[in-house]
Design a protein around this motif. Structure first.
Motif, PDB file in Angstrom:
ATOM      1  N   PRO A   1       0.836  -1.200   0.000  1.00  0.00           N
ATOM      2  CA  PRO A   1       0.000   0.000   0.000  1.00  0.00           C
ATOM      3  C   PRO A   1       0.873   1.252   0.000  1.00  0.00           C
ATOM      4  O   PRO A   1       1.991   1.248   0.517  1.00  0.00           O
ATOM      5  N   ALA A   2       0.348   2.295  -0.606  1.00  0.00           N
ATOM      6  CA  ALA A   2       1.096   3.549  -0.656  1.00  0.00           C
ATOM      7  C   ALA A   2       1.195   4.124   0.748  1.00  0.00           C
ATOM      8  O   ALA A   2       0.216   4.168   1.492  1.00  0.00           O
ATOM      9  N   THR A   3       2.383   4.542   1.120  1.00  0.00           N
ATOM     10  CA  THR A   3       2.567   5.102   2.453  1.00  0.00           C
ATOM     11  C   THR A   3       2.187   6.575   2.420  1.00  0.00           C
ATOM     12  O   THR A   3       2.520   7.293   1.473  1.00  0.00           O
ATOM     13  N   PRO A   4       1.480   7.038   3.419  1.00  0.00           N
ATOM     14  CA  PRO A   4       1.094   8.450   3.428  1.00  0.00           C
ATOM     15  C   PRO A   4       2.318   9.334   3.641  1.00  0.00           C
ATOM     16  O   PRO A   4       3.310   8.914   4.242  1.00  0.00           O
ATOM     17  N   ALA A   5       2.237  10.535   3.119  1.00  0.00           N
ATOM     18  CA  ALA A   5       3.350  11.466   3.270  1.00  0.00           C
ATOM     19  C   ALA A   5       3.493  11.839   4.739  1.00  0.00           C
ATOM     20  O   ALA A   5       2.504  12.043   5.446  1.00  0.00           O
ATOM     21  N   ARG A   6       4.706  11.937   5.183  1.00  0.00           N
ATOM     22  CA  ARG A   6       4.950  12.273   6.580  1.00  0.00           C
ATOM     23  C   ARG A   6       4.789  13.775   6.777  1.00  0.00           C
ATOM     24  O   ARG A   6       5.250  14.574   5.962  1.00  0.00           O
ATOM     25  N   THR A   7       4.141  14.092   7.866  1.00  0.00           N
ATOM     26  CA  THR A   7       4.018  15.498   8.210  1.00  0.00           C
ATOM     27  C   THR A   7       5.216  15.881   9.071  1.00  0.00           C
ATOM     28  O   THR A   7       5.649  15.102   9.923  1.00  0.00           O
ATOM     29  N   PRO A   8       5.767  17.052   8.863  1.00  0.00           N
ATOM     30  CA  PRO A   8       6.926  17.428   9.687  1.00  0.00           C
ATOM     31  C   PRO A   8       6.519  17.578  11.143  1.00  0.00           C
ATOM     32  O   PRO A   8       5.428  18.030  11.462  1.00  0.00           O
ATOM     33  N   ARG A   9       7.422  17.152  11.990  1.00  0.00           N
ATOM     34  CA  ARG A   9       7.143  17.247  13.425  1.00  0.00           C
ATOM     35  C   ARG A   9       7.251  18.695  13.881  1.00  0.00           C
ATOM     36  O   ARG A   9       8.038  19.478  13.346  1.00  0.00           O
ATOM     37  N   ALA A  10       6.473  18.984  14.872  1.00  0.00           N
ATOM     38  CA  ALA A  10       6.556  20.322  15.452  1.00  0.00           C
ATOM     39  C   ALA A  10       7.848  20.426  16.247  1.00  0.00           C
ATOM     40  O   ALA A  10       8.147  19.576  17.081  1.00  0.00           O
TER      41      ALA A  10
END
Length: 83
Positions: A45-54
């Motif tokens: 499955p396609a991996t979701p894009a990672r959101t940058p950590r705060a």
């Protein structure tokens, strides 16, 4: 003595031939298994894009005493590890 050396060479060539043949068979078997596995397994499955950590904001300024201590420590380190 000559007969013994010729037998040794023949045995060496036969052994190397068997090892070479086994390795060739192993390469083809590995390739065949790899193709078989890629056909039988479902696609990943396609991996979701990672959101940058705060990130926590860095302090705007450093205490002058702390800055001076850091400078002295760096100078000592460089003096000890000079090449």
């Amino acid at each position: 003595m000559d007969n013994l050396m010729s037998q040794a060479v023949e045995l060496m060539i036969a052994g190397m031939g068997f090892v070479f043949a086994f390795l060739i068979i192993l390469v083809f078997a590995t390739q065949a298994m790899s193709k078989l596995i890629t056909r039988l397994t479902p696609p990943e499955p396609a991996t979701p894009a990672r959101t940058p950590r705060a990130t926590t904001p860095a302090p705007a300024s450093v205490d002058p005493d702390t800055a001076e201590a850091i400078k002295k420590a760096i100078a000592q380190f460089r003096a000890r590890h000079k090449k």
